[in-house]
Design an enzyme around this catalytic site. Structure first.
Site, PDB file in Angstrom:
ATOM      1  N   LYS A 110       0.820  -1.227   0.000  1.00  0.00           N
ATOM      2  CA  LYS A 110       0.000   0.000   0.000  1.00  0.00           C
ATOM      3  C   LYS A 110       0.843   1.262   0.000  1.00  0.00           C
ATOM      4  O   LYS A 110       0.491   2.262  -0.599  1.00  0.00           O
ATOM      5  CB  LYS A 110      -0.849   0.052   1.275  1.00  0.00           C
ATOM      6  CG  LYS A 110      -1.935  -0.959   1.343  1.00  0.00           C
ATOM      7  CD  LYS A 110      -2.763  -0.692   2.599  1.00  0.00           C
ATOM      8  CE  LYS A 110      -3.697  -1.840   2.863  1.00  0.00           C
ATOM      9  NZ  LYS A 110      -4.300  -1.805   4.167  1.00  0.00           N
ATOM     10  N   ASP A 150     -12.245   4.882  21.057  1.00  0.00           N
ATOM     11  CA  ASP A 150     -12.143   6.198  21.658  1.00  0.00           C
ATOM     12  C   ASP A 150     -13.045   7.135  20.823  1.00  0.00           C
ATOM     13  O   ASP A 150     -13.416   6.793  19.697  1.00  0.00           O
ATOM     14  CB  ASP A 150     -10.663   6.600  21.570  1.00  0.00           C
ATOM     15  CG  ASP A 150     -10.458   8.073  21.751  1.00  0.00           C
ATOM     16  OD1 ASP A 150     -10.884   8.588  22.783  1.00  0.00           O
ATOM     17  OD2 ASP A 150      -9.893   8.719  20.838  1.00  0.00           O
ATOM     18  N   ASP A 152     -13.041  11.349  20.534  1.00  0.00           N
ATOM     19  CA  ASP A 152     -12.365  12.469  19.872  1.00  0.00           C
ATOM     20  C   ASP A 152     -11.103  12.008  19.149  1.00  0.00           C
ATOM     21  O   ASP A 152     -10.287  11.284  19.711  1.00  0.00           O
ATOM     22  CB  ASP A 152     -11.952  13.537  20.898  1.00  0.00           C
ATOM     23  CG  ASP A 152     -13.154  14.243  21.509  1.00  0.00           C
ATOM     24  OD1 ASP A 152     -14.021  13.548  22.058  1.00  0.00           O
ATOM     25  OD2 ASP A 152     -13.217  15.479  21.433  1.00  0.00           O
ATOM     26  N   THR A 186     -14.868   6.621  25.970  1.00  0.00           N
ATOM     27  CA  THR A 186     -14.394   7.991  25.787  1.00  0.00           C
ATOM     28  C   THR A 186     -14.146   8.659  27.136  1.00  0.00           C
ATOM     29  O   THR A 186     -14.787   8.308  28.126  1.00  0.00           O
ATOM     30  CB  THR A 186     -15.447   8.811  24.988  1.00  0.00           C
ATOM     31  OG1 THR A 186     -15.110  10.187  25.036  1.00  0.00           O
ATOM     32  CG2 THR A 186     -16.853   8.642  25.543  1.00  0.00           C
ATOM     33  N   LYS A 374      -8.913   4.073  30.978  1.00  0.00           N
ATOM     34  CA  LYS A 374      -9.573   3.248  29.957  1.00  0.00           C
ATOM     35  C   LYS A 374      -9.344   1.745  30.159  1.00  0.00           C
ATOM     36  O   LYS A 374     -10.073   0.943  29.591  1.00  0.00           O
ATOM     37  CB  LYS A 374      -9.178   3.704  28.556  1.00  0.00           C
ATOM     38  CG  LYS A 374      -9.786   5.071  28.225  1.00  0.00           C
ATOM     39  CD  LYS A 374      -9.762   5.417  26.755  1.00  0.00           C
ATOM     40  CE  LYS A 374     -10.328   6.825  26.566  1.00  0.00           C
ATOM     41  NZ  LYS A 374     -10.457   7.222  25.171  1.00  0.00           N
ATOM     42  N   ASP A 406      -6.342   7.154  19.633  1.00  0.00           N
ATOM     43  CA  ASP A 406      -5.294   8.022  19.086  1.00  0.00           C
ATOM     44  C   ASP A 406      -4.229   8.370  20.116  1.00  0.00           C
ATOM     45  O   ASP A 406      -3.204   8.940  19.758  1.00  0.00           O
ATOM     46  CB  ASP A 406      -5.906   9.336  18.550  1.00  0.00           C
ATOM     47  CG  ASP A 406      -6.501  10.171  19.673  1.00  0.00           C
ATOM     48  OD1 ASP A 406      -7.486   9.714  20.281  1.00  0.00           O
ATOM     49  OD2 ASP A 406      -5.970  11.259  19.963  1.00  0.00           O
TER      50      ASP A 406
HETATM   51  P1  IMP Z   1     -11.772  11.005  24.070  1.00  0.00           P
HETATM   52  O1  IMP Z   1     -10.756  11.309  23.004  1.00  0.00           O
HETATM   53  O2  IMP Z   1     -13.048  10.460  23.490  1.00  0.00           O
HETATM   54  O3  IMP Z   1     -11.234  10.138  25.163  1.00  0.00           O
HETATM   55  O4  IMP Z   1     -12.253  12.414  24.705  1.00  0.00           O
HETATM   56  C1  IMP Z   1     -11.333  13.290  25.326  1.00  0.00           C
HETATM   57  C2  IMP Z   1     -11.910  14.671  25.401  1.00  0.00           C
HETATM   58  O5  IMP Z   1     -13.181  14.706  26.043  1.00  0.00           O
HETATM   59  C3  IMP Z   1     -11.063  15.603  26.238  1.00  0.00           C
HETATM   60  O6  IMP Z   1      -9.998  16.129  25.515  1.00  0.00           O
HETATM   61  C4  IMP Z   1     -12.053  16.675  26.647  1.00  0.00           C
HETATM   62  O7  IMP Z   1     -12.065  17.709  25.691  1.00  0.00           O
HETATM   63  C5  IMP Z   1     -13.400  15.995  26.621  1.00  0.00           C
HETATM   64  N1  IMP Z   1     -13.996  15.825  27.962  1.00  0.00           N
HETATM   65  C6  IMP Z   1     -15.228  16.249  28.324  1.00  0.00           C
HETATM   66  N2  IMP Z   1     -15.512  15.916  29.582  1.00  0.00           N
HETATM   67  C7  IMP Z   1     -14.427  15.265  30.063  1.00  0.00           C
HETATM   68  C8  IMP Z   1     -14.138  14.658  31.333  1.00  0.00           C
HETATM   69  O8  IMP Z   1     -14.932  14.638  32.272  1.00  0.00           O
HETATM   70  N3  IMP Z   1     -12.921  14.076  31.436  1.00  0.00           N
HETATM   71  C9  IMP Z   1     -12.039  14.044  30.413  1.00  0.00           C
HETATM   72  N4  IMP Z   1     -12.271  14.595  29.219  1.00  0.00           N
HETATM   73  C10 IMP Z   1     -13.474  15.210  29.036  1.00  0.00           C
HETATM   74 MG    MG Z   2      -9.079  10.637  21.580  1.00  0.00          MG
END
Ligand code: IMP
Ligand code: MG
Length: 449
Positions: A110, A150, A152, A186, A374, A406
């Site tokens: 690839k 995950d 974000d 998350t 996690k 990530d």
């Molecule tokens: P993940 O990438 O899904 O694990 O989300 C991480 C992001 O969730 C963090 O960077 C925050 O911007 C947001 N976040 C919102 N509420 C919380 C919390 O209570 N603890 C940690 N992250 C939070």
């Molecule tokens: Mg993330």
């Protein structure tokens, strides 16, 4: 602490994955020896790339053999340090062997790694080879039962939501159709279904309306929020398609031992350290305290806190909490499934007040300290869905679990902790998650046929 220690550890180690760097170093040797930048010595690019491919593949096969030896020695009654452990001291435990040679050949087809004359095999090349090897392993040596994701950066861009046109959605539905259970694990910690629906509505709506999923398959998804603090199950009768699951139904016995007092005390210490950082670095940030987390977020969404300040804040809070453990003369809390928890020793967690683990991490725009991490979140999913045979003792096993995330650098990264309870894949953006799921579907299809 000497200056050298600070340079080697604080400034470097938390931003390096030593296993990947080590493999990259090995591959650099044939690159230097065999690449032909100017095409001199009458060697054409085709011959050069064939030779480079052969050498790279040999190295990956040798590393694969060393890894087999590492796994064998770790499982021995009286474990001895493997050669790999001596060469890469931070190497963790593995739930499956990794077919690295085959994975290299697949990625080379690839990415044309062997055809490159000016750019040596990179960190990303090696990261993707390891991902491919892991996908091959969970579909070849065992059968994948649980995929956790995950949020974000993995499913959607940082701070965004899972919209209905996100290409990852049909891939996730495809996994559910194959009876693979899904957990969204998350850090985002909310107490209501509505907040999670607003972040994940594209996927939840698709599950609710998809006619090819059976009613049982529709329930094969949970949301684990705040790392390991809030569990929601799919509920087609609820307005927001999710129902909160009371903690009494899913907390493990170890988690039940985390007292409210200890949790609050840990968050108080973390809050004080975060406030100090805001003050000492004059951060454009404000403090956010929740019942199971404390963090700093930007005061103005248009202004970013510098990356260096975010990392410094994580390391300060982590160290402060670790020192408070030592002051309490307590030992750190084991991660769930703890015999396989070497990776955890390097990470942003530990125990305060005897048993409460935490995760301090850099979220890209913010810093959060969460109760638990996690590894607990994924292991709750493993328990929630249970194993498929009595031998599994009611848990999906680590080698039947894949966590996609990530954040895998050792400190200040929250997906890293999942490595102690299951296999993992390290992606860099949501588009890579889509590619990874297509690759996974290909391997699952091959196995089925
Ligand atoms: P993940 O990438 O899904 O694990 O989300 C991480 C992001 O969730 C963090 O960077 C925050 O911007 C947001 N976040 C919102 N509420 C919380 C919390 O209570 N603890 C940690 N992250 C939070
Ligand atoms: Mg993330």
């Amino acid at each position: 602490m000497t200056t050298r220690y600070r340079v080697e550890y604080a400034l470097k180690t938390h931003r390096r994955d030593q296993f990947i760097e080590w493999i990259k170093g090995l591959l650099a040797v044939p690159f230097v020896l065999y690449s032909q930048p100017t095409g001199v010595f009458d060697v054409g690019v085709t011959e050069m790339s064939e030779e480079a491919h052969r050498r790279y593949a040999e190295i990956m096969r040798d590393v694969e053999t060393m890894l087999d030896d590492h796994i064998r020695l770790e499982q021995a009654v009286h474990p001895l340090p493997s050669k790999l452990k001596m060469l890469v001291p931070t190497i963790g435990s593995f739930f499956t062997r990794l077919p690295l040679e085959a994975a290299f050949k697949s990625q080379d087809r690839k990415r044309y790694i062997s055809s490159r004359r000016y750019v040596s095999p990179s960190f990303n090349d090696v990261r993707l080879i390891l991902n491919t090897a892991q996908l091959m392993a969970v579909t070849t040596y065992g059968s994948l039962q649980l995929a956790t994701f995950d949020g974000d950066v993995t499913l959607y861009d940082d701070g965004e939501s899972l919209e209905i046109d996100n290409p990852v959605i049909p891939r996730m539905l495809d996994l559910m159709r194959k009876n693979v259970k899904i957990g969204i694990v998350t850090a985002a910690g909310y107490t209501t279904s509505e907040r999670y629906y607003s972040r994940l509505h594209g996927l939840l709506d698709a599950i609710a309306t998809d006619e090819t999923l059976t009613p049982a398959q529709r329930h094969n998804i949970v949301i684990m929020g705040g790392e390991a603090n809030y569990l929601f199950e799919f509920d087609p009768t609820s307005e927001f398609l999710l129902s909160p699951v009371p903690r009494s139904r899913w907390l493990t016995p170890e988690m039940q031992a985390w007292s409210e007092d200890s949790i609050n005390r840990l968050l108080d210490i973390a809050e004080a350290a975060l406030r100090d950082c805001i003050k000492s670095m004059n951060l454009p940030a404000t403090l956010m305290r929740k019942d199971r987390a404390v963090g700093i977020i930007t005061t103005d969404p248009k202004v970013r806190i510098p990356r260096e300040s975010l990392e410094e804040t994580v390391l300060v809070v982590q160290k402060t909490l670790e020192l408070s453990v030592r002051a309490d003369h307590t030992s750190s809390a084991p991660a769930p499934g703890s015999s396989n928890n070497n990776n955890n020793k390097n990470g942003g967690g530990g125990g305060v007040n005897r048993v409460v683990p935490f995760c301090a991490f850099n979220g890209g725009r913010d810093v959060f300290v969460d109760i638990g991490d996690k590894s607990w979140g994924v292991s709750v999913c493993q328990k929630w869905f249970g194993g498929s045979s009595p031998a599994d003792e009611g848990m999906i096993k680590g080698d039947q679990t894949l966590h996609v995330g990530d954040q895998f650098l050792s400190a200040g990264a929250n997906d890293f902790k999942a490595r102690s309870v299951g296999t993992t894949a390290w992606i860099a953006n949501p588009a890579e998650t889509v590619e990874l799921l297509d690759e996974l579907a290909g391997f699952m299809g091959k196995k089925i046929s």
